[in-house]
Design an enzyme around this catalytic site. Sequence first.
Site: not given
Ligand code: NAD
Length: 276
Positions: A46, A76, A107, A189, A228, A230-232, A236, A240
């Site tokens: 995504d 998007k 978006h 998350l 969806i 996210k982590s780098v 993790r 996930n």
């Molecule tokens: P998320 O809820 O996926 O949180 C990501 C954060 O959670 C990471 O940066 C890390 O700090 C933590 N994390 C991840 N895996 C973990 C684990 N196993 N243990 C502990 N901590 C962990 O937040 P996000 O990235 O904002 O949302 C996910 C995806 O949704 C985005 O990457 C993007 O693709 C999408 N998104 C869309 C919109 C929109 O307006 N449509 C807005 C925000 C995000």
Amino acid sequence: MTHVPNIALNDGVEIPQLGFGVFKVAAGETERAVSTALEAGYRHVDTAALYGNEREVGAAIAASGLPREEVFVTTKLWNSDQGDPSGALAASLERLGLDHVDLYLIHWPVPSRDRYVDAWRGLEKIAAEGRARAIGVSNFQPAHLQRLIDETGTVPAINQIELHPGFPQERLRAYHAAHGIVTEAWGPLSQGGDALRDARVRAVGERHGKTPAQVILRWHLQLGNVVIPKSVTPSRIAENLDVFDFELGAEDLAVIDGLATGRRLGPDPDTFAAGG
Ligand code: NAD
């Protein structure tokens, strides 16, 4: 390798229920992160024009050697491009190195500009041309969805919305269920927030041999949401995805349901107008 179930959208297209989000992943880090995710078994990515990393997402997919049809790609339409969805998608496809995406989303609605119904007509045309296999929206409220349905007759396949234990979106999920719209959770998350450190969530995880993040992702899956995370961090990224070998019981689900605060982490879609 983990098998991620598909969910059927209202147009017959199937989406893997769990994918990999790349919001705020720096362009320089994205190719490695997406490659790690694809190697771990993710088959759904995504991104968005806004994220500035479509080129790197495309590079990782190309480098994976996976057949195109095995990777589900979402991007998007950014707010400033609502007047020209076709041109904006062409630019996204060029950056991704693809001839079509699997899902194209508006978006944000940006109601103050009142262009989202016309933008939706642009996405209908894009779908008819095969440049997106499925079309949907993001951050739409029931009133915005209803206008699309009333004025165009085309029901979005997906609405991607802020949704996590703190903000479970019951009303919007009920609207989606009544109209055949799949709910996709962003920030699943809580963007790394409190729910991951909650002692009650940890206790649920300990009963199942799982981490708090895995418990929360499992809660989403059992609600029927597409998620969806996210982590780098490679560990993790793998963690996930490892959420398909256990089941939360009613008491476990009630613990997560009890974390609702009604507070958003992100902007209010009724007023958000960045780039618009
Ligand atoms: P998320 O809820 O996926 O949180 C990501 C954060 O959670 C990471 O940066 C890390 O700090 C933590 N994390 C991840 N895996 C973990 C684990 N196993 N243990 C502990 N901590 C962990 O937040 P996000 O990235 O904002 O949302 C996910 C995806 O949704 C985005 O990457 C993007 O693709 C999408 N998104 C869309 C919109 C929109 O307006 N449509 C807005 C925000 C995000």
